[in-house]
Design an enzyme around this catalytic site. Structure first.
Site, PDB file in Angstrom:
ATOM      1  N   ASN A   1       0.859  -1.182   0.000  1.00 38.43           N
ATOM      2  CA  ASN A   1       0.000   0.000   0.000  1.00 38.43           C
ATOM      3  C   ASN A   1       0.899   1.236   0.000  1.00 38.43           C
ATOM      4  OD1 ASN A   1      -1.896   2.006   0.411  1.00 38.43           O
ATOM      5  ND2 ASN A   1      -2.352   1.424   2.527  1.00 38.43           N
TER       6      ASN A   1
ATOM      7  N   LYS B   1      -0.004   4.260  -0.191  1.00 39.83           N
ATOM      8  CA  LYS B   1      -0.671   5.405   0.436  1.00 39.83           C
ATOM      9  C   LYS B   1      -0.502   6.645  -0.460  1.00 39.83           C
ATOM     10  CE  LYS B   1      -0.207   3.220   4.921  1.00 39.83           C
ATOM     11  NZ  LYS B   1      -0.015   3.387   6.382  1.00 39.83           N
TER      12      LYS B   1
ATOM     13  N   HIS C   1      -9.401   0.739   5.460  1.00 39.10           N
ATOM     14  CA  HIS C   1      -8.117   0.957   6.132  1.00 39.10           C
ATOM     15  C   HIS C   1      -8.341   1.884   7.313  1.00 39.10           C
ATOM     16  CE1 HIS C   1      -3.978   2.235   6.838  1.00 39.10           C
ATOM     17  NE2 HIS C   1      -3.596   1.174   6.143  1.00 39.10           N
TER      18      HIS C   1
ATOM     19  N   GLU D   1      -6.819   4.339   8.394  1.00 39.93           N
ATOM     20  CA  GLU D   1      -6.671   5.760   8.097  1.00 39.93           C
ATOM     21  C   GLU D   1      -7.942   6.319   7.465  1.00 39.93           C
ATOM     22  OE1 GLU D   1      -1.897   5.075   7.500  1.00 39.93           O
ATOM     23  OE2 GLU D   1      -3.140   5.495   5.738  1.00 39.93           O
TER      24      GLU D   1
ATOM     25  N   GLU E   1      -4.758  -5.288  10.781  1.00 40.32           N
ATOM     26  CA  GLU E   1      -3.745  -4.266  11.039  1.00 40.32           C
ATOM     27  C   GLU E   1      -4.038  -3.585  12.373  1.00 40.32           C
ATOM     28  OE1 GLU E   1      -1.815  -2.497   7.176  1.00 40.32           O
ATOM     29  OE2 GLU E   1      -3.829  -1.730   7.394  1.00 40.32           O
TER      30      GLU E   1
ATOM     31  N   GLY F   1       2.944   1.981  10.963  1.00 44.09           N
ATOM     32  CA  GLY F   1       3.906   3.068  10.805  1.00 44.09           C
ATOM     33  C   GLY F   1       4.616   3.484  12.061  1.00 44.09           C
TER      34      GLY F   1
ATOM     35  N   SER G   1       3.931  -2.297  10.390  1.00 52.40           N
ATOM     36  CA  SER G   1       5.387  -2.258  10.576  1.00 52.40           C
ATOM     37  C   SER G   1       6.064  -3.570  10.164  1.00 52.40           C
ATOM     38  CB  SER G   1       5.738  -1.903  12.022  1.00 52.40           C
ATOM     39  OG  SER G   1       5.285  -0.601  12.352  1.00 52.40           O
TER      40      SER G   1
END
Length: 249
Positions: free
Chosen positions: A9, A11, A93, A95, A163, A169, A209
Site C-alpha cells: 500500500n 498510500k 483501512h 486511516e 492491522e 507506521g 510495521s
C-alpha cells in the site's frame, strides 16, 4: 491451498517516476513466489497496470466509493478502478476509518461495490492501542468482521487484512503469539459464518510495521497468508525480501 499474498500500500506517495520500482521489483521475483500486489495512488493506477503488464504483479486501488456512479466530486468508483486494469481494492483501512469517519456499514457497502465490479476487496480491520490495553481486541475484531464483511464473502472476492492501528507506521509490532491469537480467531469466525470451504479459503494478511527483518517470523503463523505492507513496499529493495520470506514460509 490459499495462495500467499504480499500486498503493498503506497498510500499518498509516488508520482509516475516511482513506477520504475515495479520493473525493479519484478526483476527480483520468481514466478513461483507469492502473489504480489501493489496499490498506488489513484492517479497512477492506469500507468501502473501498463507498467506491470507481463510481470505477474497485480495492481489495486486504495479505496473506492460505495456507489457505482453519481454526484460525488473527487471520488472514484469500483467500476472506474476496474476499467484501469486493476483487480483489487483496499477498503476500510484504519486511516480511512479515522480521518474520513468511515463506519463498518460504509465499508460493507464498499466491499459489495468492489465485488460488483469484479474486484477483490481487501477489508481491513484492527484495534486501537487503547483497545489492546483494555483487553478488548477480540471484541473489536468480532464487531468489525460482522459489520464490515458482507454476506457472500469467498476466497475469490475477499481478503481480510488485520492491522492493529497502534502498529501501523510506528515500528511497534505485536508479539507472534498476539498475531496468532487474532488470526486464529478471525479464521474461526469466518468458518462459523461462511462454512468450512469459504471460511478457510479467505486469505488473512497481517499489516503493521512489517519489514524484511521481522517478516519471516510473522509468516510462520499458520493463519497468516501474507502481509499488507506500507512504507516498506515503496522500494523494491525493501519489498522483495518480504516477498521472498513469504514464499519460503
Amino acid at each position: 491451498m490459499r495462495r500467499k499474498l504480499a500486498a503493498g500500500n503506497w498510500k499518498m506517495n509516488g508520482t509516475a517516476a516511482a513506477l520504475s520500482e515495479l520493473v525493479e521489483l519484478a526483476s527480483h521475483l520468481d514466478p513461483t513466489d507469492a502473489e504480489t500486489l501493489i496499490c498506488p495512488p489513484a492517479p497512477l493506477l492506469y500507468r501502473a497496470c501498463e507498467k506491470a503488464r507481463g510481470t505477474g504483479i497485480a495492481i489495486g486501488a486504495q479505496d473506492c466509493h460505495m456507489q457505482a456512479d453519481g454526484a460525488f466530486t473527487g471520488d472514484v468508483s469500483a467500476a472506474m478502478i476496474a476499467d484501469t486494469g486493476a483487480s483489487y481494492v483496499i477498503v476500510g483501512h484504519s486511516e480511512r476509518r479515522d480521518a474520513h469517519e468511515e463506519t463498518n456499514g460504509d465499508i460493507r457497502k464498499k466491499a459489495r461495490s468492489a465485488w460488483a465490479a469484479d474486484l477483490t476487496a481487501i477489508i481491513c480491520i484492527g484495534e486501537s492501542g487503547d483497545d489492546r490495553e483494555a483487553d478488548n481486541t477480540l471484541d473489536i475484531i468480532a464487531g468489525q468482521l460482522s459489520g464490515s464483511v458482507p454476506d457472500g464473502a469467498t476466497g475469490e472476492n475477499t481478503v481480510i487484512a488485520y492491522e492493529p492501528i497502534w502498529a501501523i507506521g510506528t515500528g511497534k509490532v505485536p508479539t507472534l503469539a498476539q498475531i496468532i491469537e487474532v488470526h486464529d480467531f478471525i479464521r474461526a469466525r469466518l468458518i462459523a459464518r461462511f462454512g468450512a470451504a469459504d471460511g478457510d479459503a479467505i486469505r488473512l494478511l497481517y499489516g503493521g510495521s512489517v519489514k524484511p527483518g521481522n517478516a519471516a517470523e510473522i509468516f510462520t503463523a499458520e493463519n497468516v497468508d501474507g502481509a499488507l505492507v506500507g512504507g516498506a513496499s515503496l522500494k523494491a529493495a525493501d519489498f522483495a525480501p518480504i516477498i521472498k520470506a513469504l514464499s519460503a514460509a
